[in-house]
Design a protein around this motif. Sequence first.
Motif, mmCIF file in Angstrom:
data_model
loop_
_atom_site.group_PDB
_atom_site.id
_atom_site.type_symbol
_atom_site.label_atom_id
_atom_site.label_comp_id
_atom_site.label_asym_id
_atom_site.label_seq_id
_atom_site.Cartn_x
_atom_site.Cartn_y
_atom_site.Cartn_z
ATOM 1 N N LEU A 208 0.825 -1.208 0.000
ATOM 2 C CA LEU A 208 0.000 0.000 0.000
ATOM 3 C C LEU A 208 0.861 1.260 0.000
ATOM 4 O O LEU A 208 0.581 2.218 -0.709
ATOM 5 C CB LEU A 208 -0.929 0.013 1.223
ATOM 6 N N VAL A 209 1.934 1.208 0.794
ATOM 7 C CA VAL A 209 2.795 2.393 0.890
ATOM 8 C C VAL A 209 3.433 2.678 -0.466
ATOM 9 O O VAL A 209 3.413 3.801 -0.966
ATOM 10 C CB VAL A 209 3.871 2.204 1.987
ATOM 11 N N VAL A 210 3.973 1.629 -1.082
ATOM 12 C CA VAL A 210 4.686 1.813 -2.356
ATOM 13 C C VAL A 210 3.723 2.230 -3.460
ATOM 14 O O VAL A 210 4.003 3.138 -4.241
ATOM 15 C CB VAL A 210 5.431 0.519 -2.744
ATOM 16 N N LEU A 211 2.579 1.583 -3.537
ATOM 17 C CA LEU A 211 1.709 1.792 -4.694
ATOM 18 C C LEU A 211 0.589 2.804 -4.471
ATOM 19 O O LEU A 211 -0.049 3.218 -5.417
ATOM 20 C CB LEU A 211 1.099 0.456 -5.128
ATOM 21 N N LEU A 212 0.342 3.195 -3.212
ATOM 22 C CA LEU A 212 -0.758 4.134 -2.984
ATOM 23 C C LEU A 212 -0.304 5.388 -2.261
ATOM 24 O O LEU A 212 -0.478 6.498 -2.761
ATOM 25 C CB LEU A 212 -1.885 3.447 -2.185
ATOM 26 N N VAL A 213 0.324 5.206 -1.117
ATOM 27 C CA VAL A 213 0.664 6.373 -0.303
ATOM 28 C C VAL A 213 1.706 7.242 -1.011
ATOM 29 O O VAL A 213 1.536 8.452 -1.117
ATOM 30 C CB VAL A 213 1.166 5.938 1.093
ATOM 31 N N ILE A 214 2.762 6.620 -1.529
ATOM 32 C CA ILE A 214 3.827 7.386 -2.188
ATOM 33 C C ILE A 214 3.292 8.133 -3.418
ATOM 34 O O ILE A 214 3.504 9.330 -3.552
ATOM 35 C CB ILE A 214 5.043 6.479 -2.514
ATOM 36 N N PRO A 215 2.563 7.451 -4.316
ATOM 37 C CA PRO A 215 1.999 8.192 -5.455
ATOM 38 C C PRO A 215 1.098 9.339 -5.029
ATOM 39 O O PRO A 215 1.119 10.411 -5.647
ATOM 40 C CB PRO A 215 1.200 7.133 -6.205
ATOM 41 N N CYS A 216 0.303 9.127 -3.959
ATOM 42 C CA CYS A 216 -0.581 10.190 -3.490
ATOM 43 C C CYS A 216 0.222 11.390 -3.003
ATOM 44 O O CYS A 216 -0.119 12.531 -3.300
ATOM 45 C CB CYS A 216 -1.494 9.691 -2.365
ATOM 46 N N LEU A 217 1.286 11.099 -2.249
ATOM 47 C CA LEU A 217 2.130 12.184 -1.750
ATOM 48 C C LEU A 217 2.800 12.908 -2.918
ATOM 49 O O LEU A 217 2.879 14.130 -2.948
ATOM 50 C CB LEU A 217 3.181 11.627 -0.785
ATOM 51 N N PHE A 218 3.254 12.146 -3.901
ATOM 52 C CA PHE A 218 3.882 12.700 -5.089
ATOM 53 C C PHE A 218 2.905 13.633 -5.807
ATOM 54 O O PHE A 218 3.250 14.734 -6.230
ATOM 55 C CB PHE A 218 4.318 11.557 -6.004
ATOM 56 N N LEU A 219 1.637 13.143 -5.902
ATOM 57 C CA LEU A 219 0.586 13.918 -6.560
ATOM 58 C C LEU A 219 0.334 15.232 -5.821
ATOM 59 O O LEU A 219 0.267 16.305 -6.435
ATOM 60 C CB LEU A 219 -0.691 13.086 -6.575
ATOM 61 N N LEU A 220 0.244 15.126 -4.498
ATOM 62 C CA LEU A 220 0.018 16.324 -3.686
ATOM 63 C C LEU A 220 1.170 17.308 -3.865
ATOM 64 O O LEU A 220 0.976 18.502 -4.011
ATOM 65 C CB LEU A 220 -0.121 15.954 -2.206
ATOM 66 N N PHE A 221 2.389 16.757 -3.861
ATOM 67 C CA PHE A 221 3.580 17.580 -4.028
ATOM 68 C C PHE A 221 3.524 18.318 -5.375
ATOM 69 O O PHE A 221 3.772 19.512 -5.456
ATOM 70 C CB PHE A 221 4.825 16.688 -3.944
ATOM 71 N N GLN A 222 3.134 17.576 -6.414
ATOM 72 C CA GLN A 222 3.059 18.174 -7.741
ATOM 73 C C GLN A 222 2.000 19.280 -7.790
ATOM 74 O O GLN A 222 2.190 20.304 -8.443
ATOM 75 C CB GLN A 222 2.726 17.100 -8.766
ATOM 76 N N VAL B 177 -7.146 19.374 -8.939
ATOM 77 C CA VAL B 177 -8.450 18.710 -8.771
ATOM 78 C C VAL B 177 -8.257 17.405 -7.997
ATOM 79 O O VAL B 177 -9.023 17.086 -7.078
ATOM 80 C CB VAL B 177 -9.117 18.420 -10.138
ATOM 81 N N ALA B 178 -7.199 16.675 -8.369
ATOM 82 C CA ALA B 178 -6.927 15.418 -7.663
ATOM 83 C C ALA B 178 -6.713 15.673 -6.179
ATOM 84 O O ALA B 178 -7.206 14.921 -5.328
ATOM 85 C CB ALA B 178 -5.706 14.736 -8.270
ATOM 86 N N GLY B 179 -5.997 16.768 -5.886
ATOM 87 C CA GLY B 179 -5.772 17.125 -4.484
ATOM 88 C C GLY B 179 -7.080 17.390 -3.762
ATOM 89 O O GLY B 179 -7.301 16.908 -2.643
#
Lengths: 283, 348
Positions: free
Chosen positions: A20-34, A253-255
């Motif tokens: 979950l961390v690798v495939l969900l949490v990290i991408p979400c954080l990356f998305l928020l960062f972007q 929007v994703a955020g």
Amino acid sequence: MSTGVKRETLIIGAPASLWLVVLLVIPCLFLLFQSLTPLSGTGLSLENYENLVESGTFQKALRRSIIVSVWVTVLTVLAGYPIALVASRASPRVRTLVMVIVIFPFLLSAVVRAYGWTVILGENGVVNDFLIGIGLIAEPLRLIQNTFAIIIGETHVLLPYMVLSLLTVIQRIDRNLEAAAMSLGASPPVIFFKVVVPLTLPGLLTGMLLVFSLSMTAFATPFLLGGPRSPILTVLMYQYAYTLFDWSKATAVAGVLLVLGLGFVILHRFVSRRLMRDAEAGR
Amino acid sequence: MAEVKLTGLSKHYGDFAAASNVSFDVESGSFLSLLGPSGCGKTTTLRMIIGFEQPTAGDIFIDGERINDIKPWLRDLGVVFQNYALFPYMTVAENVAFGLKQRGVEPAEIKRRASKFLELVGLPGKEDRFPRQLSGGQQQRVALARALVIEPRVLLLDEPLSNLDAKLRAEMRFELKRIQNETGVTSVFVTHDQEEALTLSDRIVVMNHGEVVTVGKPKEIWERPTSAFVADFLGVENIFAPDGFEPGAVVIGGKRFAAEHDGQGNRLVGLRSTDIEIGGDADAGLAGRVQQTSYRGSINTYVVDVPGIARPLYISTATDLPIGSNIVLKPRDGAVLILDPDMEIAAA
């Protein structure tokens, strides 16, 4: 979280957590960062969000998302109660039949379901043919590629969540309470509102939160039935990302959706925990 | 206050008769018990009076009015359930007010009447509590107040004391009797507990297999049960087939004992363990040998083998009888019960 987590629990949970961390949490954080990275220059700012909130398209899509979700929630409640009541009180055979019909949409892909609604609601669809046939209208009504179609489609998809939420609480009702109310002079409608609804409130609220949040974040059905001219938030995000290639708006929007979704999860946990506590205290 | 009359009331589920040709009257202001083992049809009969079940045949009258087709919520009946069935999300006062609200009574009047009835059931000042904050006995009192506050034509009670522990049950039995006396409400009480039925009722209807077995006053039913089923249900320990009948007497173990009967054969006799005397003339009594004993304090129960009787007799006496001792015993005068053979007598 609870303090006494056992080592075995950690070991058993580790692979799934890692996944979950690798495939969900990290991408979400990356998305928020972007989403917090402005187009101009570096550093973090809320510029993308400011631009988004000011745009009329976003405001319209947000409003549409909320309107759709409110309607879907109301419609699933109105349809869900009678279905859940019938399913819980009918003979086992009828109950099985009702449940199969209710659960069936789960087994279909969103594309098949959407196509089904096109056949029913389209210009040459069953509904228009019928209305023209009985002479009520001359020209076919526009029943598809609009907000109405999204509401119908989403209600269809999300109804099982409401029915299952209500069913679990309806089955726990002590039938003597309804009998007592009846002996005291309450007619069936009064019994429904004064006894059944209060006793099923936990399931009703769970179902409503579930349906509302799933409706806010649904993509496939609104995309297929709503058309490009009346996007809800999720569809708007897709359009920014893949039609307009405006990644800064898309990530913003994703955020927004991410925060909304998390908000609902937290609200749901809070409400259901409170209701569980009340239910336990109340026998 | 109202009078209840059932005529030929039946409820069939396919081939199964849950209640069959049930008829009885409840006098206005009186207390009637429906007594029987589980599955005897007593609850089905009650549910038909309340209107939760539609009879397949027969009629229900209240004060001469046929109520079969009146909707249950318009019948003006008070119902008390075994599990109290209080609305958990309402306070005590709201529970009691529920029926009055349905009748459109003014809020001030509702408050007045609710307090009055909470006082009647011995719970004054508990208006703002929730059911879960009360004990079982208190909850059942609230349920009583809720049923009585609407001034029902008839009060129907479905095993209302069965969820309470033994001590509380005895206490609530007196309370129920007091409240019924004070309100004078016609009551129908369903129970499987013979003691409850005997202490509370003006009349008892004993049911079995969906049918009425006997109707009578508690004293009549206790002292003169007419059938083996009734006697067994009321705790008559010794029921067996005698050797035969003679005019004014019954022959048991080759000896004659006085008993009134109508001369029809095929009857059984019943004898309470407390109605057997020990000692006396060996020629007039039966010889027996003590097989087992069970200590119960002041009075002990003995299992005694008597030649000539298929089953050993149960005898309760204050006399100390060692196992293996030989004794002479005979029924007290007039204690032999003559019973219709409406049930199988289990082999010894």
